[in-house]
Design a protein around this motif. Sequence first.
Motif, PDB file in Angstrom:
ATOM      1  N   VAL A   1      34.031  38.033  44.146  1.00 37.18           N
ATOM      2  CA  VAL A   1      34.382  36.780  43.468  1.00 37.18           C
ATOM      3  C   VAL A   1      33.935  35.588  44.300  1.00 37.18           C
ATOM      4  O   VAL A   1      33.271  34.663  43.806  1.00 37.18           O
TER       5      VAL A   1
ATOM      6  N   LEU B   1      30.080  37.361  39.137  1.00 34.15           N
ATOM      7  CA  LEU B   1      31.439  36.846  39.004  1.00 34.15           C
ATOM      8  C   LEU B   1      32.199  37.562  37.898  1.00 34.15           C
ATOM      9  O   LEU B   1      33.346  37.995  38.094  1.00 34.15           O
TER      10      LEU B   1
ATOM     11  N   SER C   1      32.884  41.120  38.986  1.00 31.23           N
ATOM     12  CA  SER C   1      33.914  41.193  40.026  1.00 31.23           C
ATOM     13  C   SER C   1      35.310  40.995  39.432  1.00 31.23           C
ATOM     14  O   SER C   1      36.243  41.745  39.742  1.00 31.23           O
ATOM     15  N   ILE C   2      35.463  39.976  38.572  1.00 32.40           N
ATOM     16  CA  ILE C   2      36.767  39.707  37.960  1.00 32.40           C
ATOM     17  C   ILE C   2      37.196  40.875  37.083  1.00 32.40           C
ATOM     18  O   ILE C   2      38.365  41.302  37.097  1.00 32.40           O
TER      19      ILE C   2
ATOM     20  N   SER D   1      38.896  35.355  48.659  1.00 30.50           N
ATOM     21  CA  SER D   1      37.748  34.836  47.905  1.00 30.50           C
ATOM     22  C   SER D   1      37.360  33.448  48.393  1.00 30.50           C
ATOM     23  O   SER D   1      36.168  33.130  48.524  1.00 30.50           O
TER      24      SER D   1
END
Length: 472
Positions: free
Chosen positions: A78, A90, A93-94, A201
């Motif tokens: 992130v 992104l 990753s989320i 992060s």
Amino acid sequence: MLLQSLKKLSDSVLNIQHETDEEGTIREINDKIPIRGNNTWMLICSAVLASIGLDTGSGAVIIGAMLVSPLMSPILGVGLSVGINDREMLIDSIKNLALAAAAGLVVSFLYFSVTPLGEPTNELLARTTPTLLDVGVAFFGGVAGIVSISRSDKSNAIPGVAIATALMPPLCTAGFGLAVGRFDYFLGGFYLFFINAVFISLATYMIVKYLHFNTKAYVDQAKQKRVAQAMVVVLMIVVAPSVYFLYNIYSDVKTKKRIEQLVIADFTSRKNEIIKWEIQQADSLKQVKIYSVGKQVDENLVKHYNEVLAQNKLEKYRVKLVQLDVSPEEMQKIAYDITNNMTKDILKTLELQKLQVQHADSVRRQQKIELNGNATRELKMLFPEIQKVQVGDMVSTTNPAKADTITLVMIDWRPPQPVVQEVALKDKKPVKQPEAVRPKLQTAQVQEYEGRIKSYLSYKLQRDSVQVISTF
């Protein structure tokens, strides 16, 4: 001049850009983001281990769960993706972080739903009220993690970061809260996990910007400013509850010390022995419960303490005295009897252990004697040239830090014997005359025998260090 020298010194000490492997860093983090295959199994095992450790209060098991957990990579992903403006990374990753968090919650919920224990241990309670200090741990742990990964020569800092930030145990604490219906535990545990994820992060994002990683797409100044403002707002929202929790803990510690000065110290000075004291919640008030032994205490003293507390802005606290019907002398006698009985039990246990050790040593010595005797007899059968065998142990002192026991084998070989032959009869009796002398064993043959004997005794006596010495 001085400022320039200090700046030059700080740049030479703190600069890490020349040791950075940008492509390798992005590749390593991106490859470990997906939660599938091996990572799925590691996640499930980590959640089960963390739940068992929290349930039993075992710090060692919890540390093992931290090391196994694969949650660090999506969180680093992130921060990295925001830093290099990689929208696909992104989203990936989320998505994987949300999947991993949900899986950890489900596994821990199932475990705490069936466990026969299920009581809140200290390890569980310690993760229900995160404070500003946990924010610092998450941030600096994240800095250490991304700096370690970004180095061209990889270091072993990631296990330490995993232990420090503790991602899986707070998630399993949240699962415990769901399983037992304690939503304050759920919110506290999940909030600690959220803090760790956000600030790891953030640390990754800041280090990536410091190292000037190349962005995938151009970002105009206005958009970058809006992103920075949004991040500040989110961070303030995330940090605010932890500041509140830290303030409450600080206030509780400060209040407890104040009560100890105003009440406990004065009560002890009156020669009343306190067994223990604690603060308990009772409706809207809080009770300072004191358990004591000794002479009877006047109720007016309790009223006096309540007035003292009110005068010192502690009007919500009330003293409650629990007088135990035991004199100090009786209490001392009870303590003496308990200590004396424990001492006797310990001495009996030690004596029993000593006898067991002596018996075991005696058995081992007897077995060793029998084993050596059998080995000696078998050696004489295998090698008729042997006249005498002596087997014993010797402690080597070559290295004082590590003494080694060597099995020493002394072998006496038979001396050469004359060989005689009957050559004539005289007075009806055979006459024997020496014909030759049996040759001595050659050096090469002795060395061969010694090697075979060493191998045989190493196997027979189960010893690694066997030394054979020959005499004639």
